[in-house]
Design a protein around this motif. Structure first.
Motif, PDB file in Angstrom:
ATOM      1  N   LYS A 286       0.735  -1.043   0.113  1.00 24.99           N
ATOM      2  CA  LYS A 286       0.187  -0.003   0.085  1.00 24.99           C
ATOM      3  C   LYS A 286       0.972   1.086   0.087  1.00 24.99           C
ATOM      4  O   LYS A 286       0.638   2.258  -0.715  1.00 24.99           O
ATOM      5  CB  LYS A 286      -0.870  -0.082   1.051  1.00 24.99           C
ATOM      6  N   GLU A 287       2.039   1.196   0.890  1.00 25.69           N
ATOM      7  CA  GLU A 287       2.857   2.374   0.905  1.00 25.69           C
ATOM      8  C   GLU A 287       3.255   2.625  -0.553  1.00 25.69           C
ATOM      9  O   GLU A 287       3.577   3.756  -0.870  1.00 25.69           O
ATOM     10  CB  GLU A 287       3.938   2.161   2.024  1.00 25.69           C
ATOM     11  N   ILE A 288       3.905   1.694  -1.237  1.00 20.98           N
ATOM     12  CA  ILE A 288       4.689   1.834  -2.261  1.00 20.98           C
ATOM     13  C   ILE A 288       3.789   2.218  -3.432  1.00 20.98           C
ATOM     14  O   ILE A 288       3.796   3.120  -4.213  1.00 20.98           O
ATOM     15  CB  ILE A 288       5.027   0.333  -2.662  1.00 20.98           C
ATOM     16  N   ASP A 289       2.459   1.655  -3.345  1.00 26.51           N
ATOM     17  CA  ASP A 289       1.252   2.032  -4.391  1.00 26.51           C
ATOM     18  C   ASP A 289       1.142   3.509  -4.379  1.00 26.51           C
ATOM     19  O   ASP A 289       0.853   4.308  -5.358  1.00 26.51           O
ATOM     20  CB  ASP A 289       0.182   1.083  -4.224  1.00 26.51           C
ATOM     21  N   GLU A 290       0.932   3.967  -3.055  1.00 28.23           N
ATOM     22  CA  GLU A 290       0.654   5.281  -2.984  1.00 28.23           C
ATOM     23  C   GLU A 290       1.724   6.495  -3.561  1.00 28.23           C
ATOM     24  O   GLU A 290       1.387   7.377  -4.155  1.00 28.23           O
ATOM     25  CB  GLU A 290       0.455   5.791  -1.303  1.00 28.23           C
ATOM     26  N   VAL A 291       2.985   5.959  -3.234  1.00 28.93           N
ATOM     27  CA  VAL A 291       4.239   6.693  -3.605  1.00 28.93           C
ATOM     28  C   VAL A 291       4.045   6.859  -5.165  1.00 28.93           C
ATOM     29  O   VAL A 291       4.047   7.934  -5.760  1.00 28.93           O
ATOM     30  CB  VAL A 291       5.745   6.279  -3.209  1.00 28.93           C
ATOM     31  N   ILE A 292       3.977   5.650  -5.854  1.00 28.44           N
ATOM     32  CA  ILE A 292       3.780   5.873  -7.409  1.00 28.44           C
ATOM     33  C   ILE A 292       2.714   6.288  -8.026  1.00 28.44           C
ATOM     34  O   ILE A 292       2.659   7.141  -8.865  1.00 28.44           O
ATOM     35  CB  ILE A 292       4.140   4.197  -7.887  1.00 28.44           C
ATOM     36  N   GLU A 293       1.646   6.275  -7.383  1.00 26.81           N
ATOM     37  CA  GLU A 293       0.365   6.623  -7.795  1.00 26.81           C
ATOM     38  C   GLU A 293       0.464   8.125  -7.837  1.00 26.81           C
ATOM     39  O   GLU A 293      -0.335   8.898  -8.958  1.00 26.81           O
ATOM     40  CB  GLU A 293      -1.079   6.375  -7.127  1.00 26.81           C
ATOM     41  N   ALA A 294       0.987   8.852  -6.966  1.00 31.41           N
ATOM     42  CA  ALA A 294       1.192  10.177  -6.722  1.00 31.41           C
ATOM     43  C   ALA A 294       1.815  11.038  -8.212  1.00 31.41           C
ATOM     44  O   ALA A 294       1.541  12.269  -8.629  1.00 31.41           O
ATOM     45  CB  ALA A 294       1.862  10.647  -5.820  1.00 31.41           C
ATOM     46  N   TYR A 295       2.412  10.043  -8.976  1.00 30.88           N
ATOM     47  CA  TYR A 295       3.145  10.424 -10.099  1.00 30.88           C
ATOM     48  C   TYR A 295       2.416  10.265 -11.252  1.00 30.88           C
ATOM     49  O   TYR A 295       2.837  10.738 -12.553  1.00 30.88           O
ATOM     50  CB  TYR A 295       4.540   9.779 -10.315  1.00 30.88           C
ATOM     51  N   VAL A 296       1.367   9.472 -11.333  1.00 27.56           N
ATOM     52  CA  VAL A 296       0.455   9.159 -12.525  1.00 27.56           C
ATOM     53  C   VAL A 296      -0.531   9.986 -12.604  1.00 27.56           C
ATOM     54  O   VAL A 296      -1.426  10.401 -11.703  1.00 27.56           O
ATOM     55  CB  VAL A 296      -0.200   7.809 -12.307  1.00 27.56           C
ATOM     56  N   ILE A 297      -0.294  10.908 -13.620  1.00 28.10           N
ATOM     57  CA  ILE A 297      -1.482  12.189 -14.061  1.00 28.10           C
ATOM     58  C   ILE A 297      -2.577  11.298 -14.975  1.00 28.10           C
ATOM     59  O   ILE A 297      -3.661  11.760 -14.428  1.00 28.10           O
ATOM     60  CB  ILE A 297      -0.601  13.242 -14.957  1.00 28.10           C
TER      61      ILE A 297
END
Length: 299
Positions: A286-297
């Motif tokens: 979950k923590e990793i998902d949130e970091v990456i998703e923040a960069y997906v426009i």
């Protein structure tokens, strides 16, 4: 007309073609796996031509490195190789990754300015081909292309042209072009393998024709050395591979949306790799998902 004989001949022909395809796929897989191991690499690039006479040629680029390439997925229709740089024989840097997919129909083409277009190819166009997907150090997309491996006269090679972002050696130094059209020639050699490039540096704008700034010749020469020289990289990957497996899991979900993809270059002033690299290797999905998703426009 003897239809039984005709049908039997057709069946034998199809069977022979199937055997040939299996043999070729086996050779393809062996060639791809030959890119795994410990390598001393020499990078050489020189600009060769520019259409504008007042273009000022940039300096040649020459560098060397020691790199470990580990096979992290080995399936019939999919191979994945993770590259790790060794600095001063002890400092390990997670480098690029290449995935090879057999008769793959879906990929992402780089457009420009951190945008990738989703492409779905007809099955007949990729028959017998392998897609090479190349990823950044943070496992975000870089470039992708599909082509056939050739095995003849003792040579084993794959050729493709793909659009990509600026190479790492230039993206922080230049802003006079925004797309590199890569002419990729991957060939297995007696000493290792060669990535020969015939590149075009392109200025791309929406709704306008591409403009050629300059052409470039490149050689990435991989010379195989004993695996023992890369022991530190093998140990590092063993300790960190679970974390990066979770990173790939999130990216697989993003790519699986089958939509055009746009990514932020920075979030809170940091590129994605700057957020991922310092993370605790025990971080949960979950923590990793949130970091990456923040960069997906978009995607």
């Amino acid at each position: 007309m003897n239809f039984k004989k005709l049908l039997t001949g057709a069946f034998i022909g199809l069977a022979f073609t199937g055997v040939q395809a299996q043999k070729s796929q086996k050779q393809d897989r062996e060639a791809i796996k030959d890119m795994c191991g410990c390598f001393e690499i020499t990078f050489k690039y020189t600009e060769t031509f520019a259409p504008e006479i007042d273009y000022e040629k940039h300096f040649d680029y020459n560098a060397s490195a020691l790199e470990w390439a580990e096979l992290i997925k080995d399936e019939k229709d999919e191979l994945s190789i993770q590259h790790l740089l060794l600095v001063n024989d002890s400092t390990i840097i997670k480098h690029w990754r290449q995935d090879w997919l057999y008769e793959n129909t879906k990929r992402y083409d780089f457009n420009h300015d951190n945008q990738w277009s989703f492409v779905e190819m007809p099955k007949k166009e990729v028959k017998g081909q392998w897609t090479q997907n190349v990823y950044q150090v943070d496992d975000s997309p870089r470039y992708s292309g599909s082509a056939t491996w050739f095995h003849a006269d003792g040579r084993h090679f794959w050729d493709n042209v793909s659009s990509s972002p600026l190479p790492r050696r230039e993206y922080s130094k230049r802003s006079d072009y925004n797309v590199m059209m890569r002419g990729n020639h991957v060939e297995i050699t007696d000493e290792g393998w060669l990535h020969e490039q015939d590149n075009e540096k392109i200025i791309r704008k929406e709704a306008e024709e591409d403009v050629l700034l300059a052409q470039e010749k490149g050689y990435n020469i991989y010379k195989r050395v004993p695996d023992a020289k890369c022991a530190a990289a093998k140990e590092w990957w063993a300790a960190n591979k679970e974390f990066w497996s979770k990173v790939r899991t999130k990216w697989s979900e993003v790519y699986g949306r089958d939509k055009d993809l746009s990514l932020e270059k920075k979030v809170e002033g940091q590129a994605l790799f700057m957020k991922l690299f310092p993370m605790n290797t025990s971080a949960d999905q979950k923590e990793i998902d949130e970091v990456i998703e923040a960069y997906v426009i978009k995607g």
